[in-house]
Design a protein around this motif. Structure first.
Motif, PDB file in Angstrom:
ATOM      1  N   GLN A   1     -29.022   3.221 -12.754  1.00 18.82           N
ATOM      2  CA  GLN A   1     -29.329   2.540 -11.500  1.00 18.82           C
ATOM      3  C   GLN A   1     -28.476   1.284 -11.326  1.00 18.82           C
ATOM      4  O   GLN A   1     -28.019   0.994 -10.225  1.00 18.82           O
ATOM      5  CB  GLN A   1     -30.811   2.179 -11.440  1.00 18.82           C
ATOM      6  CG  GLN A   1     -31.699   3.374 -11.229  1.00 18.82           C
ATOM      7  CD  GLN A   1     -33.149   2.971 -11.166  1.00 18.82           C
ATOM      8  OE1 GLN A   1     -33.651   2.256 -12.030  1.00 18.82           O
ATOM      9  NE2 GLN A   1     -33.839   3.433 -10.130  1.00 18.82           N
ATOM     10  N   ILE A   2     -28.262   0.547 -12.399  1.00 24.44           N
ATOM     11  CA  ILE A   2     -27.429  -0.650 -12.325  1.00 24.44           C
ATOM     12  C   ILE A   2     -26.001  -0.268 -11.958  1.00 24.44           C
ATOM     13  O   ILE A   2     -25.378  -0.903 -11.101  1.00 24.44           O
ATOM     14  CB  ILE A   2     -27.483  -1.440 -13.650  1.00 24.44           C
ATOM     15  CG1 ILE A   2     -28.867  -2.064 -13.822  1.00 24.44           C
ATOM     16  CG2 ILE A   2     -26.383  -2.499 -13.698  1.00 24.44           C
ATOM     17  CD1 ILE A   2     -29.131  -2.619 -15.206  1.00 24.44           C
TER      18      ILE A   2
ATOM     19  N   LYS B   1     -25.921   0.520  -8.265  1.00 25.06           N
ATOM     20  CA  LYS B   1     -26.004  -0.702  -7.449  1.00 25.06           C
ATOM     21  C   LYS B   1     -24.706  -1.498  -7.490  1.00 25.06           C
ATOM     22  O   LYS B   1     -24.364  -2.177  -6.539  1.00 25.06           O
ATOM     23  CB  LYS B   1     -27.172  -1.562  -7.896  1.00 25.06           C
ATOM     24  CG  LYS B   1     -28.512  -0.986  -7.491  1.00 25.06           C
ATOM     25  CD  LYS B   1     -29.602  -2.019  -7.551  1.00 25.06           C
ATOM     26  CE  LYS B   1     -30.939  -1.433  -7.233  1.00 25.06           C
ATOM     27  NZ  LYS B   1     -31.077  -0.929  -5.898  1.00 25.06           N
ATOM     28  N   CYS B   2     -23.982  -1.402  -8.601  1.00 23.92           N
ATOM     29  CA  CYS B   2     -22.685  -2.082  -8.732  1.00 23.92           C
ATOM     30  C   CYS B   2     -21.543  -1.236  -8.174  1.00 23.92           C
ATOM     31  O   CYS B   2     -20.371  -1.562  -8.362  1.00 23.92           O
ATOM     32  CB  CYS B   2     -22.417  -2.412 -10.197  1.00 23.92           C
ATOM     33  SG  CYS B   2     -23.514  -3.665 -10.866  1.00 23.92           S
ATOM     34  N   GLU B   3     -21.917  -0.148  -7.491  1.00 21.78           N
ATOM     35  CA  GLU B   3     -20.954   0.770  -6.870  1.00 21.78           C
ATOM     36  C   GLU B   3     -19.957   1.333  -7.882  1.00 21.78           C
ATOM     37  O   GLU B   3     -18.759   1.438  -7.621  1.00 21.78           O
ATOM     38  CB  GLU B   3     -20.261   0.096  -5.694  1.00 21.78           C
ATOM     39  CG  GLU B   3     -21.249  -0.259  -4.595  1.00 21.78           C
ATOM     40  CD  GLU B   3     -20.602  -0.842  -3.361  1.00 21.78           C
ATOM     41  OE1 GLU B   3     -19.372  -0.717  -3.204  1.00 21.78           O
ATOM     42  OE2 GLU B   3     -21.343  -1.416  -2.545  1.00 21.78           O
TER      43      GLU B   3
ATOM     44  N   THR C   1     -32.711   9.552  -8.378  1.00 23.66           N
ATOM     45  CA  THR C   1     -31.486   8.832  -8.710  1.00 23.66           C
ATOM     46  C   THR C   1     -30.307   9.795  -8.789  1.00 23.66           C
ATOM     47  O   THR C   1     -29.213   9.478  -8.306  1.00 23.66           O
ATOM     48  CB  THR C   1     -31.648   8.058 -10.031  1.00 23.66           C
ATOM     49  OG1 THR C   1     -32.729   7.125  -9.887  1.00 23.66           O
ATOM     50  CG2 THR C   1     -30.380   7.304 -10.402  1.00 23.66           C
TER      51      THR C   1
END
Length: 132
Positions: free
Chosen positions: A22-23, A26-28, A53
């Motif tokens: 997930q991180i 979120k950091c693309e 996810t």
């Protein structure tokens, strides 16, 4: 590294791996999310959050059919959660299928009547007025 702890069970390892994925998302950095998500899914393939996810990740990678399948699984596994329905709505909206998008946004709204993304999605994809 979670694996280095002798008391870590498979649930903790799967959750930690899912969080790393997930991180990365979120950091693309979607490609960086693949290995840790694969660990989580290998341990618990029927976890609806992990499937959601996966669907989001597949959508980012341009794999629409794979995303669709993962998000449908997530919808079945998480019958009270709006997120997988919202993601399916976005998938169909991006694919130029507003009727299918509207149906999924409406299902998300049924699951979570106060969800602003669901309200906005229904409004955008249908001509029927929506009240929240």
């Amino acid at each position: 590294n979670v694996v280095g702890f002798p008391d870590v069970d498979s649930h903790l390892l799967a959750e930690a791996s899912h969080l790393r994925a997930q991180i990365a998302i979120k950091c693309e950095r979607p490609r960086s999310a693949l290995p840790p998500l694969a660990v989580a899914l290998r341990l618990f393939p029927d976890n609806g959050h992990f499937q959601n996810t996966l669907g989001t990740l597949q959508l980012m990678l341009g794999k629409g059919q794979d995303a669709h399948e993962a998000l449908e699984r997530a919808c079945r596994l998480l019958p009270n959660q709006a997120a997988p329905c919202l993601n399916l709505g976005a998938l169909f909206e991006a694919a130029g299928k507003p009727e299918l998008a509207a149906a999924h946004y409406a299902e998300a709204l049924r699951r979570d009547p106060a969800n602003e993304r669901a309200v906005a999605g229904v409004k955008k994809t249908t001509l029927v007025p929506v009240t929240a």
